[in-house]
Design a protein around this motif. Structure first.
Motif, mmCIF file in Angstrom:
data_model
loop_
_atom_site.group_PDB
_atom_site.id
_atom_site.type_symbol
_atom_site.label_atom_id
_atom_site.label_comp_id
_atom_site.label_asym_id
_atom_site.label_seq_id
_atom_site.Cartn_x
_atom_site.Cartn_y
_atom_site.Cartn_z
ATOM 1 N N UNK A 271 136.299 49.377 -32.411
ATOM 2 C CA UNK A 271 137.553 49.263 -31.664
ATOM 3 C C UNK A 271 137.711 50.374 -30.637
ATOM 4 N N UNK A 272 137.140 51.529 -30.871
ATOM 5 C CA UNK A 272 137.295 52.640 -29.937
ATOM 6 C C UNK A 272 135.968 53.024 -29.291
ATOM 7 N N UNK A 273 134.919 52.306 -29.599
ATOM 8 C CA UNK A 273 133.624 52.640 -29.015
ATOM 9 C C UNK A 273 133.561 52.185 -27.553
ATOM 10 N N UNK A 274 132.866 52.979 -26.733
ATOM 11 C CA UNK A 274 132.723 52.640 -25.313
ATOM 12 C C UNK A 274 131.891 51.381 -25.147
ATOM 13 N N UNK B 193 128.169 58.623 -17.568
ATOM 14 C CA UNK B 193 129.546 58.148 -17.557
ATOM 15 C C UNK B 193 129.748 57.091 -18.636
ATOM 16 N N UNK B 194 130.826 57.256 -19.431
ATOM 17 C CA UNK B 194 131.163 56.290 -20.469
ATOM 18 C C UNK B 194 132.172 55.293 -19.896
ATOM 19 N N UNK B 195 131.904 54.008 -20.090
ATOM 20 C CA UNK B 195 132.771 52.946 -19.609
ATOM 21 C C UNK B 195 133.663 52.496 -20.766
ATOM 22 N N UNK B 196 134.995 52.587 -20.548
ATOM 23 C CA UNK B 196 135.989 52.226 -21.571
ATOM 24 C C UNK B 196 135.806 53.021 -22.861
ATOM 25 N N UNK B 197 135.434 54.266 -22.710
ATOM 26 C CA UNK B 197 135.288 55.125 -23.879
ATOM 27 C C UNK B 197 136.615 55.777 -24.261
ATOM 28 N N UNK B 198 136.737 56.140 -25.517
ATOM 29 C CA UNK B 198 137.948 56.798 -26.040
ATOM 30 C C UNK B 198 137.585 58.208 -26.462
ATOM 31 N N UNK C 193 132.108 66.968 -23.479
ATOM 32 C CA UNK C 193 132.782 65.683 -23.647
ATOM 33 C C UNK C 193 132.572 65.213 -25.072
ATOM 34 N N UNK C 194 133.628 64.543 -25.594
ATOM 35 C CA UNK C 194 133.582 64.038 -26.957
ATOM 36 C C UNK C 194 134.192 62.645 -26.968
ATOM 37 N N UNK C 195 133.473 61.665 -27.571
ATOM 38 C CA UNK C 195 133.935 60.282 -27.598
ATOM 39 C C UNK C 195 133.797 59.735 -29.014
ATOM 40 N N UNK C 196 134.679 58.777 -29.316
ATOM 41 C CA UNK C 196 134.656 58.126 -30.625
ATOM 42 C C UNK C 196 133.569 57.075 -30.655
ATOM 43 N N UNK D 83 131.894 60.865 -34.180
ATOM 44 C CA UNK D 83 132.075 61.302 -32.790
ATOM 45 C C UNK D 83 130.725 61.682 -32.224
ATOM 46 N N UNK D 84 130.613 61.571 -30.920
ATOM 47 C CA UNK D 84 129.430 61.999 -30.202
ATOM 48 C C UNK D 84 129.881 62.967 -29.116
#
Length: 553
Positions: free
Chosen positions: A56-59, A67-72, A49-52, A43-44
């Motif tokens: 498959x789940x990376x932005x 801003x993260x585009x298509x991030x999970x 904010x926290x994103x994978x 995770x980052x």
């Protein structure tokens, strides 16, 4: 599954300002500008904010504005259902089936309403368990499942309390139904039954206020071992949770006291401590012998998890056998025991009616009364019409008192008659008065009318009014009215003042006609005496003496 949260450096990319996360290139300068940190659990996060960051789940892209585009996000249900969720689904099916049984056995008692409350909260708690397993990092689902689990515990305790209390109420109803004055309303028993529910719900609500109105955010801080030790465990084992469990322990003892009070006052009394204990066990219904131990397990387990976080449903990776066996199974069994005995035990209102019928049969046997069968009333015209009005009921009661049987009458002979049920009997009281038009069309009755009273005697005026009312309420035949009028006149002659004496026969022969019977106190005239004296012409030409009322005599 929890991961160790260790800070690791960003992997290298094509150049010094490039990094590769999950096979996607990101601008390292932008990541450092927005204070993002890479952790060992893939995770980052920058604290907000926290994103994978795994495949498959990376932005797809990180813009310069952060801003993260298509991030999970890290708090997303991406994992499959685990063991905890699978067992929770099985328990939710059992609770759903118990809801059907509860609705079928639903009575007018609060124990069933609390059962519905318990089932609803249990279903919410068990269904949110699925997201506890599926969320990559714990968040809101663990709070929801814990919150509604505590509400389920409270509902299970309320079920047992209301079951015991209403059993005592049922015992009381059986006492006062045959004799409303069998029990006093100002004794110790009534005081205990009045104040004990208030004390019980005082501690019950204290359990609610110690648990619910508080911050639950720390419970979701179970994303790495250090966070569990520092945030989640101290919150779940705080003094408020321990005090709340103690409130439920007091509620259980108050339930036991309510059962003891009902057995003491509504069951045969025993002398001595040992005999009282034996009698308490003997007269306790089998349902409560099962419910009370199950109810004791509820505060016991709540106290256990308040001291040991590993067995608590509030822990994401807690001890599953302990969570379901101690946290959900007692409440489920309480509901099923209630439903089973709800089908076995008779309805209280119907049972009271059955007891009344038995008492009636016993009294009839003692007095030698043999009730008539149903067909007897049917063939004798004594069947009660369920749709009859109040007037018809009064008419029927009067007919039974007078010994008259219902007989059909000609509807044409009754004004407004339609030949229906309401016009079967018109010769008893409560019959409607005929209209003025109807009275004008009828021929004069041969009965002796009752003239209106115009005198000054208030007593006589009241008697005439009562006679008129009695004539309308209790009509009589012509012969009965004539005989009654004659009897009344004779009575008035007997009780009233005598007619004035005739003048003395001093000079001439006086021819006196016999006075008529004194009819009543109405205005009437005396017949003058015929005298052959010197003043005969004068006496015969004078107007007769007129007596206006009995007060002038």
């Amino acid at each position: 599954m929890l991961f160790a949260r260790d800070v690791i450096p960003f992997p290298g990319g094509d150049n010094s300002s490039d990094t590769i996360l999950g096979g996607v290139h990101f601008n390292l300068t932008t990541l450092e500008h927005w204070n993002y940190t890479l952790y060992s659990n893939n995770t980052v996060s920058n604290g907000s904010w926290c994103y994978l960051t795994f495949e498959r789940w990376t932005a797809d892209l990180l813009l310069e504005n952060g801003t993260w585009v298509n991030g999970t996000k890290c708090w997303s249900p991406i994992d499959p259902i685990g063991v905890r969720a699978g067992v929770g689904i099985g328990f939710s099916v059992l609770f759903g089936l118990s809801l059907v049984l509860t609705l079928v056995a639903l009575g007018r008692r609060w124990q069933w309403y609390w059962a519905i409350w318990t089932i609803a909260t249990a279903l919410i708690s068990l269904l949110t368990v699925m997201d506890v397993d599926r969320y990559y990092l714990p968040e809101l689902p663990i709070i929801l499942t814990s919150f509604f689990w505590f509400l389920m515990q409270m509902g299970a305790m309320a079920i047992v309390w209301e079951a015991v209390r209403h059993w005592g109420s049922w015992m009381e109803r059986q006492f006062i139904d045959p004799d409303p004055y069998a029990l006093r309303e100002d004794d110790t028993r009534s005081q205990i039954e009045f104040y004990l529910p208030l004390v019980y719900y005082l501690f019950w609500w204290l359990n609610f206020f110690l648990i619910v109105p508080r911050s639950w955010t720390a419970i979701q801080h179970q994303r790495y071992p250090e966070q569990i030790i520092n945030d989640a465990a101290p919150t779940a084992t705080s003094a408020r949770f321990k005090a709340a469990a103690f409130m439920l322990v007091i509620c259980w003892f108050l339930t036991l006291a309510s059962l003891r009070t009902s057995i003491k006052y509504y069951r045969p009394r025993n002398r001595g401590i040992i005999n009282r204990v034996i009698g308490f066990i003997k007269f306790t219904p089998m349902r409560f012998k099962i419910l009370l131990p199950l109810a004791a397990a509820v505060p016991a387990f709540q106290a256990l998890v308040a001291w040991h976080f590993d067995f608590s449903p509030l822990k994401v990776e807690g001890n599953l056998p302990a969570i379901y066996a101690g946290g959900y199974l007692p409440s489920l069994l309480i509901i099923y025991v209630q439903a089973i005995f709800g089908f076995l035990n008779p309805n209280e209102d119907k049972e009271l009616q059955h007891q009344r019928q038995e008492r009636t049969l016993q009294l009839n046997n003692e007095m030698g009364i043999v009730p008539k069968p149903t067909w007897w009333k049917r063939i004798n015209g004594e069947m009660v019409n369920p749709n009859e009005s109040m007037r018809d009921a009064l008419v029927r009661n009067v007919r039974e008192i007078q010994g008259n049987k219902p007989r059909p009458t000609n509807p044409d002979a009754i004004p407004g008659g339609d030949g229906g049920v309401n016009n079967q009997v018109r010769d008893v009281e409560m019959s409607p008065l005929p209209s003025p038009t109807y009275r004008q069309q009828q021929t004069p009755s041969p009965t002796i009318p009752s003239p209106a009273y115009n005198g000054k005697s208030e007593r006589r005026r009241q008697e005439r009014a009562m006679q008129a009312a009695a004539g309308m309420l209790f009509p009589q035949s012509s012969s009965e009215q004539a005989s009654e009028a004659a009897r009344r006149r004779a009575e008035l002659v007997m009780d009233g003042p005598p007619p004035p004496p005739p003048p003395p026969p001093a000079v001439a022969v006086v021819i006196n006609t016999p006075p008529p019977p004194y009819p009543d106190s109405t205005t009437q005239e005396r017949r003058p005496s015929m005298q052959t004296t010197g003043s005969a012409a004068t006496s015969t030409n004078q107007p007769p003496q007129r007596i206006r009322s009995m007060l002038d005599v």
